[in-house]
Design a protein around this motif. Structure first.
Motif, PDB file in Angstrom:
ATOM      1  N   PHE A 112       0.810  -1.208   0.000  1.00 38.83           N
ATOM      2  CA  PHE A 112       0.000   0.000   0.000  1.00 38.83           C
ATOM      3  C   PHE A 112       0.851   1.268   0.000  1.00 38.83           C
ATOM      4  N   ASP A 113       2.050   1.205   0.580  1.00 40.20           N
ATOM      5  CA  ASP A 113       2.848   2.425   0.646  1.00 40.20           C
ATOM      6  C   ASP A 113       3.478   2.777  -0.696  1.00 40.20           C
ATOM      7  N   GLU A 114       3.252   1.964  -1.719  1.00 41.35           N
ATOM      8  CA  GLU A 114       3.741   2.288  -3.057  1.00 41.35           C
ATOM      9  C   GLU A 114       2.725   3.085  -3.874  1.00 41.35           C
ATOM     10  N   LEU A 115       1.576   3.401  -3.278  1.00 39.45           N
ATOM     11  CA  LEU A 115       0.530   4.118  -4.005  1.00 39.45           C
ATOM     12  C   LEU A 115       0.817   5.608  -4.160  1.00 39.45           C
ATOM     13  N   ASN A 116       1.786   6.113  -3.407  1.00 43.28           N
ATOM     14  CA  ASN A 116       2.046   7.559  -3.451  1.00 43.28           C
ATOM     15  C   ASN A 116       2.944   7.975  -4.607  1.00 43.28           C
ATOM     16  N   LYS A 117       3.340   7.029  -5.442  1.00 43.74           N
ATOM     17  CA  LYS A 117       4.175   7.356  -6.596  1.00 43.74           C
ATOM     18  C   LYS A 117       3.782   6.481  -7.775  1.00 43.74           C
ATOM     19  N   ALA A 118       3.729   7.077  -8.956  1.00 44.13           N
ATOM     20  CA  ALA A 118       3.289   6.344 -10.143  1.00 44.13           C
ATOM     21  C   ALA A 118       4.206   5.172 -10.442  1.00 44.13           C
ATOM     22  N   LYS A 119       3.616   4.098 -10.953  1.00 46.24           N
ATOM     23  CA  LYS A 119       4.373   2.946 -11.420  1.00 46.24           C
ATOM     24  C   LYS A 119       4.767   3.180 -12.881  1.00 46.24           C
ATOM     25  N   THR A 120       5.998   2.813 -13.223  1.00 49.88           N
ATOM     26  CA  THR A 120       6.500   3.127 -14.559  1.00 49.88           C
ATOM     27  C   THR A 120       7.340   1.995 -15.129  1.00 49.88           C
ATOM     28  N   VAL A 121       7.538   2.080 -16.432  1.00 49.71           N
ATOM     29  CA  VAL A 121       8.607   1.356 -17.123  1.00 49.71           C
ATOM     30  C   VAL A 121       9.442   2.430 -17.812  1.00 49.71           C
ATOM     31  N   ASN A 122      10.704   2.143 -18.057  1.00 48.06           N
ATOM     32  CA  ASN A 122      11.579   3.132 -18.686  1.00 48.06           C
ATOM     33  C   ASN A 122      11.747   2.850 -20.176  1.00 48.06           C
ATOM     34  N   LEU A 123      11.426   3.845 -20.988  1.00 49.73           N
ATOM     35  CA  LEU A 123      11.717   3.770 -22.417  1.00 49.73           C
ATOM     36  C   LEU A 123      13.091   4.404 -22.623  1.00 49.73           C
ATOM     37  N   VAL A 124      14.066   3.588 -23.016  1.00 50.73           N
ATOM     38  CA  VAL A 124      15.453   4.036 -23.137  1.00 50.73           C
ATOM     39  C   VAL A 124      15.828   4.095 -24.615  1.00 50.73           C
ATOM     40  N   GLU A 125      16.265   5.265 -25.065  1.00 49.07           N
ATOM     41  CA  GLU A 125      16.586   5.455 -26.478  1.00 49.07           C
ATOM     42  C   GLU A 125      18.075   5.755 -26.654  1.00 49.07           C
ATOM     43  N   PHE A 126      18.653   5.121 -27.660  1.00 50.62           N
ATOM     44  CA  PHE A 126      20.063   5.334 -27.997  1.00 50.62           C
ATOM     45  C   PHE A 126      20.173   5.869 -29.418  1.00 50.62           C
ATOM     46  N   ASP A 127      21.175   6.710 -29.630  1.00 52.71           N
ATOM     47  CA  ASP A 127      21.402   7.271 -30.955  1.00 52.71           C
ATOM     48  C   ASP A 127      22.907   7.370 -31.188  1.00 52.71           C
ATOM     49  N   MET A 128      23.356   6.855 -32.299  1.00 53.51           N
ATOM     50  CA  MET A 128      24.780   6.891 -32.658  1.00 53.51           C
ATOM     51  C   MET A 128      25.644   6.259 -31.562  1.00 53.51           C
ATOM     52  N   GLN A 185      25.149   6.081 -28.368  1.00 52.21           N
ATOM     53  CA  GLN A 185      25.147   6.742 -27.062  1.00 52.21           C
ATOM     54  C   GLN A 185      23.725   6.892 -26.534  1.00 52.21           C
ATOM     55  N   LEU A 186      23.630   6.998 -25.213  1.00 56.37           N
ATOM     56  CA  LEU A 186      22.324   7.199 -24.592  1.00 56.37           C
ATOM     57  C   LEU A 186      21.763   8.546 -25.015  1.00 56.37           C
ATOM     58  N   HIS A 187      20.550   8.525 -25.537  1.00 54.69           N
ATOM     59  CA  HIS A 187      19.921   9.763 -26.017  1.00 54.69           C
ATOM     60  C   HIS A 187      18.882  10.284 -25.024  1.00 54.69           C
ATOM     61  N   GLN A 188      18.046   9.381 -24.522  1.00 55.66           N
ATOM     62  CA  GLN A 188      16.950   9.837 -23.671  1.00 55.66           C
ATOM     63  C   GLN A 188      16.362   8.671 -22.888  1.00 55.66           C
ATOM     64  N   VAL A 189      15.951   8.952 -21.639  1.00 52.84           N
ATOM     65  CA  VAL A 189      15.223   7.977 -20.822  1.00 52.84           C
ATOM     66  C   VAL A 189      13.878   8.581 -20.451  1.00 52.84           C
ATOM     67  N   THR A 190      12.805   7.921 -20.841  1.00 48.19           N
ATOM     68  CA  THR A 190      11.459   8.433 -20.597  1.00 48.19           C
ATOM     69  C   THR A 190      10.665   7.451 -19.749  1.00 48.19           C
ATOM     70  N   PRO A 191      10.370   7.792 -18.490  1.00 45.96           N
ATOM     71  CA  PRO A 191       9.491   6.923 -17.688  1.00 45.96           C
ATOM     72  C   PRO A 191       8.069   6.985 -18.245  1.00 45.96           C
ATOM     73  N   ILE A 192       7.486   5.832 -18.482  1.00 48.36           N
ATOM     74  CA  ILE A 192       6.109   5.756 -18.984  1.00 48.36           C
ATOM     75  C   ILE A 192       5.234   5.157 -17.891  1.00 48.36           C
ATOM     76  N   GLU A 193       4.212   5.894 -17.499  1.00 50.89           N
ATOM     77  CA  GLU A 193       3.370   5.468 -16.385  1.00 50.89           C
ATOM     78  C   GLU A 193       2.524   4.259 -16.747  1.00 50.89           C
ATOM     79  N   VAL A 194       2.498   3.300 -15.846  1.00 53.83           N
ATOM     80  CA  VAL A 194       1.673   2.099 -16.000  1.00 53.83           C
ATOM     81  C   VAL A 194       0.322   2.365 -15.354  1.00 53.83           C
ATOM     82  N   PRO A 195      -0.781   2.064 -16.032  1.00 52.80           N
ATOM     83  CA  PRO A 195      -2.100   2.282 -15.416  1.00 52.80           C
ATOM     84  C   PRO A 195      -2.248   1.473 -14.129  1.00 52.80           C
ATOM     85  N   LEU A 196      -3.081   1.970 -13.226  1.00 56.99           N
ATOM     86  CA  LEU A 196      -3.390   1.235 -12.006  1.00 56.99           C
ATOM     87  C   LEU A 196      -4.579   0.331 -12.310  1.00 56.99           C
TER      88      LEU A 196
END
Length: 434
Positions: free
Chosen positions: A255-271, A273-284
């Motif tokens: 229950f104490d995990e309800l105060n923050k969104a659940k996510t997966v990380n979309l990790v993008e690389f270009d050339m 090298q690491l380009h961007q990390v985007t947390p994508i929220e998982v529905p409850l």
């Protein structure tokens, strides 16, 4: 190159006697859809695929369906064993999974090359190298020596884990250099399933100690382009870095995990090298709430919940799903019938109270109030009942209830009554005999 970093699925978990089957099923369906929408090349699951070493058959079926679904959409899958996973069970299907572009690393070995995995893009060109490191058990990397102090063992283990990562990284660099000589720049991704220094845990994370090591420092990791970690259920960066991250669990495991969104990380690389990390929220997928306060305030919150059920953040889910509640009662005076009062307040609501307890801050006060009464004024059963009512830690025990239909408090109370009655009967028989 685009990857999804996720971890700590805990398939097969039970939550206060409730199955998570529906939530996990919806999450895995959502994940496959996300892979298609974002044109993801690979998914990395950084440990704790299952909740136990012997998961139920439905959990294995969910896992198998997900593997097949990801294969059908052209996505590679990299699976790491966690501290909850059985090495033997995962190893059973390793060879079969290899044939459908699924790499599975159940345990740490000294065959470092077997931990090197090449990820390819939609054109089958190598686009990333993964140093796939699962949960490391102390026996995998160190040999105990007699006469060592606790600090010496801790330092030895920390150094052994650091060396293990360095060896895997060196193998990955060798492969990276070979591709570079062919004119291809690719990033190096490392994984891990462990606790790092200063990481924020939750109640559902069982204390993980690798031998005598309680946490691994962030500077012990090699300079990989991205490090995908598991074990901590709260999504977070490690040491303020962008490239070392926990994805967190996809569903709330406490229950104490309800105060923050659940996510997966979309990790993008270009050339390369690491380009961007985007947390994508998982529905409850399962309505859950924590309600805390004095009894009158709890009643008000329950009334609001009843009036605004459709407007709640979870109201888009199936209306047949009751909201799971964690109720913490703050009371200045001793309340002997908390359970009864809560049952009356929630009887007509579409909710299930999975956890109810007194606030810990009230326990000492409650004990002091009870001390005003003399023991001779109370029966043995009354003394036990009042002490048990104050034991909020016991009432909030997290282990699966073997009989979820029967309130734990009442079971223990009934057991105590049976014991005292048997003692009284034995004393009576003894007195009669004399």
């Amino acid at each position: 190159m685009r990857i999804i970093h996720t971890s700590d699925w805990h398939l097969g978990q039970h939550f206060y006697g409730k199955t998570r089957l529906n939530e996990h099923q919806q999450f895995l369906t959502w994940l496959v859809d996300l892979v298609q929408q974002e044109q993801v090349d690979a998914v990395i699951v950084a440990g704790d695929i299952f909740d136990t070493g012997a998961p139920p058959s439905y959990a294995r079926e969910l896992f198998n369906r997900c593997v097949i679904a990801l294969k059908q959409v052209g996505c590679q899958l990299v699976l790491l064993g966690g501290n909850h996973d059985s090495v033997a069970m995962l190893t059973e299907s390793r060879q079969i999974l290899t044939f459908i572009d699924t790499a599975l690393i159940p345990a740490a070995t000294h065959d470092y090359q077997s931990h090197i995995i090449e990820l390819t893009d939609k054109n089958d060109a190598v686009s990333a190298i993964v140093g796939a490191i699962p949960f490391i058990r102390a026996r995998d990397v160190v040999t105990s020596s007699a006469g060592q102090t606790g600090d010496q063992k801790k330092q030895q283990l920390q150094q052994a884990i650091s060396d293990y990562y360095a060896n895997i990284y060196q193998c990955a660099q060798q492969r990276q250099q070979a591709l570079r000589e062919q004119g291809t720049e690719v990033p190096i991704i490392l994984t891990g399933h462990l606790t790092t220094v200063n990481s924020q845990t939750s109640e559902s994370v069982r204390d993980l100690y690798i031998g005598t090591l309680d946490a691994f420092p962030a500077d012990g990791f090699p300079p990989a382009d991205y490090i995908a970690l598991g074990h901590i259920h709260r999504a977070q960066k490690v040491g303020g870095t962008e490239h070392i991250r926990y994805s967190g669990s996809p569903i709330p495991l406490s229950f104490d995990e309800l105060n923050k969104a659940k996510t997966v990380n979309l990790v993008e690389f270009d050339m390369g090298q690491l380009h961007q990390v985007t947390p994508i929220e998982v529905p409850l997928f399962q309505p859950m709430k924590v309600i805390k306060g004095e009894m009158a305030h709890i009643k008000e919150q329950l009334e609001v919940l009843a009036r605004n059920a459709q407007a709640d953040a979870c109201s888009t889910q199936d209306s047949d799903q009751p909201t799971w509640l964690d109720i913490e009662v703050v009371a200045s005076d001793f309340i002997s019938d908390i359970q009864t009062q809560l049952q009356q307040l929630t009887r007509e609501l579409h909710v299930e109270v999975l956890l109810s307890r007194r606030a810990k801050v009230n326990r000492e006060h409650g004990l002091n109030e009870n001390n005003k009464e003399s023991l001779h004024e109370l029966s043995v059963q009354e003394v036990f009942a009042r002490r048990l009512q104050l034991e909020s830690d016991y009432l909030s025990e997290k282990e699966q209830d073997p009989d979820p239909q029967l309130d734990k408090y009442m079971r223990v109370k009934n057991m105590f009554t049976e014991i005292t009655q048997s003692i009284e009967l034995a004393n009576k028989n003894s007195n009669d005999a004399s």
